[in-house]
Structure formats: C-alpha cells, structure tokens
Scaffold this motif. Structure first.
Motif, PDB file in Angstrom:
ATOM      1  N   GLY A 117      43.953  47.029  34.106  1.00 42.40           N
ATOM      2  CA  GLY A 117      43.602  46.093  34.603  1.00 42.40           C
ATOM      3  C   GLY A 117      42.188  46.014  34.776  1.00 42.40           C
ATOM      4  N   HIS A 118      41.339  45.047  34.889  1.00 45.30           N
ATOM      5  CA  HIS A 118      40.137  45.051  35.254  1.00 45.30           C
ATOM      6  C   HIS A 118      39.670  43.622  35.419  1.00 45.30           C
ATOM      7  CE1 HIS A 118      37.637  44.043  31.512  1.00 45.30           C
ATOM      8  NE2 HIS A 118      38.856  44.762  30.948  1.00 45.30           N
ATOM      9  N   ALA A 119      38.725  43.321  36.436  1.00 42.03           N
ATOM     10  CA  ALA A 119      38.342  42.036  36.765  1.00 42.03           C
ATOM     11  C   ALA A 119      37.078  42.027  37.313  1.00 42.03           C
ATOM     12  CB  ALA A 119      39.147  41.278  37.670  1.00 42.03           C
ATOM     13  N   GLY A 120      36.206  41.004  37.382  1.00 38.74           N
ATOM     14  CA  GLY A 120      34.767  40.833  37.998  1.00 38.74           C
ATOM     15  C   GLY A 120      35.288  40.607  39.508  1.00 38.74           C
ATOM     16  N   GLY A 121      34.238  40.419  40.542  1.00 38.36           N
ATOM     17  CA  GLY A 121      34.560  40.151  41.895  1.00 38.36           C
ATOM     18  C   GLY A 121      35.656  39.198  42.316  1.00 38.36           C
ATOM     19  N   SER A 122      35.836  38.282  41.474  1.00 37.90           N
ATOM     20  CA  SER A 122      36.756  37.121  41.800  1.00 37.90           C
ATOM     21  C   SER A 122      37.712  37.019  40.948  1.00 37.90           C
ATOM     22  CB  SER A 122      35.811  35.705  42.268  1.00 37.90           C
ATOM     23  OG  SER A 122      35.237  35.560  41.161  1.00 37.90           O
ATOM     24  N   GLY A 123      37.989  37.783  39.932  1.00 38.13           N
ATOM     25  CA  GLY A 123      38.972  37.406  38.858  1.00 38.13           C
ATOM     26  C   GLY A 123      38.344  36.671  37.632  1.00 38.13           C
ATOM     27  N   PRO A 124      39.429  36.296  36.824  1.00 38.86           N
ATOM     28  CA  PRO A 124      40.688  36.645  36.652  1.00 38.86           C
ATOM     29  C   PRO A 124      40.799  38.204  35.928  1.00 38.86           C
ATOM     30  CG  PRO A 124      40.109  35.298  34.753  1.00 38.86           C
ATOM     31  CD  PRO A 124      38.887  35.426  35.712  1.00 38.86           C
ATOM     32  N   TRP A 125      41.911  38.618  35.961  1.00 36.73           N
ATOM     33  CA  TRP A 125      42.136  40.086  35.488  1.00 36.73           C
ATOM     34  C   TRP A 125      42.531  40.136  33.981  1.00 36.73           C
ATOM     35  CZ3 TRP A 125      42.496  44.967  38.362  1.00 36.73           C
ATOM     36  CH2 TRP A 125      42.157  44.476  39.541  1.00 36.73           C
ATOM     37  N   THR A 126      41.912  41.024  33.467  1.00 34.65           N
ATOM     38  CA  THR A 126      42.211  41.311  32.067  1.00 34.65           C
ATOM     39  C   THR A 126      43.125  42.619  31.932  1.00 34.65           C
ATOM     40  OG1 THR A 126      40.225  40.330  31.066  1.00 34.65           O
ATOM     41  CG2 THR A 126      41.402  41.985  29.522  1.00 34.65           C
ATOM     42  N   VAL A 127      44.189  42.531  31.622  1.00 32.80           N
ATOM     43  CA  VAL A 127      45.380  43.480  31.427  1.00 32.80           C
ATOM     44  C   VAL A 127      45.535  43.973  30.016  1.00 32.80           C
ATOM     45  CG1 VAL A 127      47.822  44.220  32.059  1.00 32.80           C
ATOM     46  CG2 VAL A 127      46.458  42.669  33.488  1.00 32.80           C
ATOM     47  N   GLU A 128      45.681  45.402  29.992  1.00 28.61           N
ATOM     48  CA  GLU A 128      45.846  45.952  28.568  1.00 28.61           C
ATOM     49  C   GLU A 128      46.668  47.100  28.564  1.00 28.61           C
ATOM     50  OE1 GLU A 128      42.089  48.528  27.122  1.00 28.61           O
ATOM     51  OE2 GLU A 128      41.522  46.479  27.710  1.00 28.61           O
ATOM     52  N   PRO A 129      47.520  47.562  27.624  1.00 29.37           N
ATOM     53  CA  PRO A 129      48.342  48.969  27.833  1.00 29.37           C
ATOM     54  C   PRO A 129      47.279  50.189  27.471  1.00 29.37           C
ATOM     55  CG  PRO A 129      48.715  47.840  25.671  1.00 29.37           C
ATOM     56  CD  PRO A 129      47.715  47.010  26.485  1.00 29.37           C
TER      57      PRO A 129
END
Length: 284
Positions: A117-129
């Motif tokens: 998962g990755h996100a900028g400083g305040s989100g939101p998160w992007t999640v991938e396998p």
C-alpha cells in the motif's frame, strides 16, 4: 518495532546526525481496544515520520491503522482501506516525494499473500497485491527509499524445489511488479521464522539478510544484488544460533548487519553487529 529494528534505526540516526537524544514516549492512539505493539513498524526520514500497526476492532477482527507526524504532532490513527485479514507483519518504508508505503501479509490460510500500500502525506491509501498465488507468503519487508523504486522481500514456497526460499520484488515508478526467487537461499524446515530484511542504496544495490539454516546452525545469511546478479554469504557470530537479523545501508557504501541469538536452550541472548565499508564485499 523489534529490537533489531530499533538497533538498525539507531545506526542510521548515528550516521546521519552528530547529536540526537531520546524524548519522552508519545502516545499515538487513544482507544479501548488492543494495539499490537509487536506488530508495528515506524519510519522517520528528513520529511516525515509515520507508523503502521495492528489494532483490534470493537467487533471481531483486526485492522491496519496508520498515523503520521509532519509538523510536531501525530495525526489521529486511521485504518488502511481496503484491507482484509491482515496478519501481524506490517512493515513501512518511504517512497520519493514524502509519500508513505507499507507491506504486510494478508492471511487467507495457506494462500497468504503479500500486500503493498502507498499514500501521500494525508492518504488515501492505494492497496495492491504483490503476490497472487496458491502458496503461503510470509514475513515481508520493504526498503526505505533506495534508488526511487520500491523493493520488497519475503519468505515463500518454491513449488518446483519443494523448499522455502527468499523472494524479491521490485516495482518501477508507475509500473508493475517484477519478482525473482533467490535460488541459493536456504531457510530450513521452520522457514516461517526466517523474516528476511532488506536495505537498498541510491545506486540500486540490494542488501538482504535472513535467518538461514536449521536449528543448531541458524546464522545470518546475506545476499547482495548488483547489476542483476545475486551473491551469497553466511555471516556468523559468537552465538551458536542467530534467530533474528536486520540490515541497514548508510551513505551508499557502509552496510550494518545486526544478529541476535543464543548459545542454546536457557542460555544468554546476545546481539552482535557486523559491518562492511566496501558495500558489502567484506564484513568485519
């Protein structure tokens, strides 16, 4: 955060700052549910610090939560969404531009997968396998920044060889995952405790350590990847068994490896640090 992670972090801080002192403990969460401190990870770099950890929900089940500190105060913890069946193995790393990144094991029985998962400083998160297969993948770790790409390692099962090995994945900026198996890695029958750790310098040289071997001969196994080629070495300590290992590369060429183990059942636990100042070619 494990003791080895703290040691590696202290080594990084010692190499980057002339004088720093510990402050009073800071409470990151205020709730009536359980925070699993042994299943969390924290990162601090020049732009930010952030943490990810496991938290029990008021109803059944666990979730991953995160918080960051940009301006002298921690944000209110928030869940990473979407996430299903997280296990107790989140690890954090940074990606360029002040963004946050994390890896963890999503536990779906023997089909456990590694998630990113990755996100900028305040989100939101992007999640991938990272992995989508029919075998069990456990104990992921993610490199801190490195050369601008995202580097991940974990322990997994080699269906062809019928043994467990270390796997390595790299994600190009804006691209997908390229996965390699470390064919010469040796984890032994109790491979779920191998817990590989990774550090990458700004030239893209990859340093991986893991608990290799079998009981009575558990040692730190070290793998180095440069120009697409892997080399391997066993780093021993005065311990009979080394059960936990960690690695940190500083200033591109200094590599520090921490090893924690003991001399047998009920014998003292001791930690040793070995270091290389030629990029991991020779360790003292």
């Amino acid at each position: 955060m494990t003791l080895l992670s703290i040691v590696a972090c202290c080594l990084l801080i010692a190499g980057a700052a002339a004088a720093m002192s510990l402050t009073d403990p800071v409470r990151l969460s205020f709730n009536d549910v359980e925070d699993r401190a042994t299943s969390g990870s924290i990162l601090r770099d020049c732009e930010m610090e952030f943490a990810v950890w496991m938290q029990a929900q008021s109803t059944m089940g666990w979730r991953l939560v995160w918080a960051n500190n940009f301006s002298g105060g921690w944000s209110t913890p928030e869940p990473i969404e979407p996430v299903e069946y997280p296990d107790y193995e989140p690890r954090v790393g940074g990606i360029p531009g002040g963004s946050m990144a994390a890896v963890w094991k999503r536990d779906v029985g023997t089909n456990a997968e590694i998630m990113y998962g990755h996100a900028g400083g305040s989100g939101p998160w992007t999640v991938e396998p990272v992995t989508t297969n029919a075998t069990q993948d456990v104990s992921p770790d993610i490199a801190d920044n490195g050369d601008g790409r995202t580097h991940v390692v974990w322990a997994g099962w080699d269906d062809v060889g019928g043994v467990a090995r270390v796997f390595y994945g790299v994600r190009e900026v804006g691209g997908g995952w390229t996965i390699e198996m470390l064919s010469d890695s040796r984890l032994g029958p109790f491979w779920t405790g191998a817990a590989p750790r990774i550090s990458v310098n700004y030239q893209g040289v990859v340093h991986v350590v893991y608990r290799g071997g079998d009981f009575g001969e558990y040692h730190c196994h070290y793998a180095r990847r440069e120009a697409g080629e892997w080399s391997y070495e066993i780093l021993t300590s005065p311990n009979v068994n080394d059960f936990s290992v960690d690695v940190k590369v500083i200033d591109g060429n200094s590599v520090y490896v921490a090893m924690s183990g003991n001399d047998g059942w009920a014998m003292p636990n001791r930690m040793y640090v070995r270091e290389s100042h030629d990029g991991g070619t020779n360790f003292n």
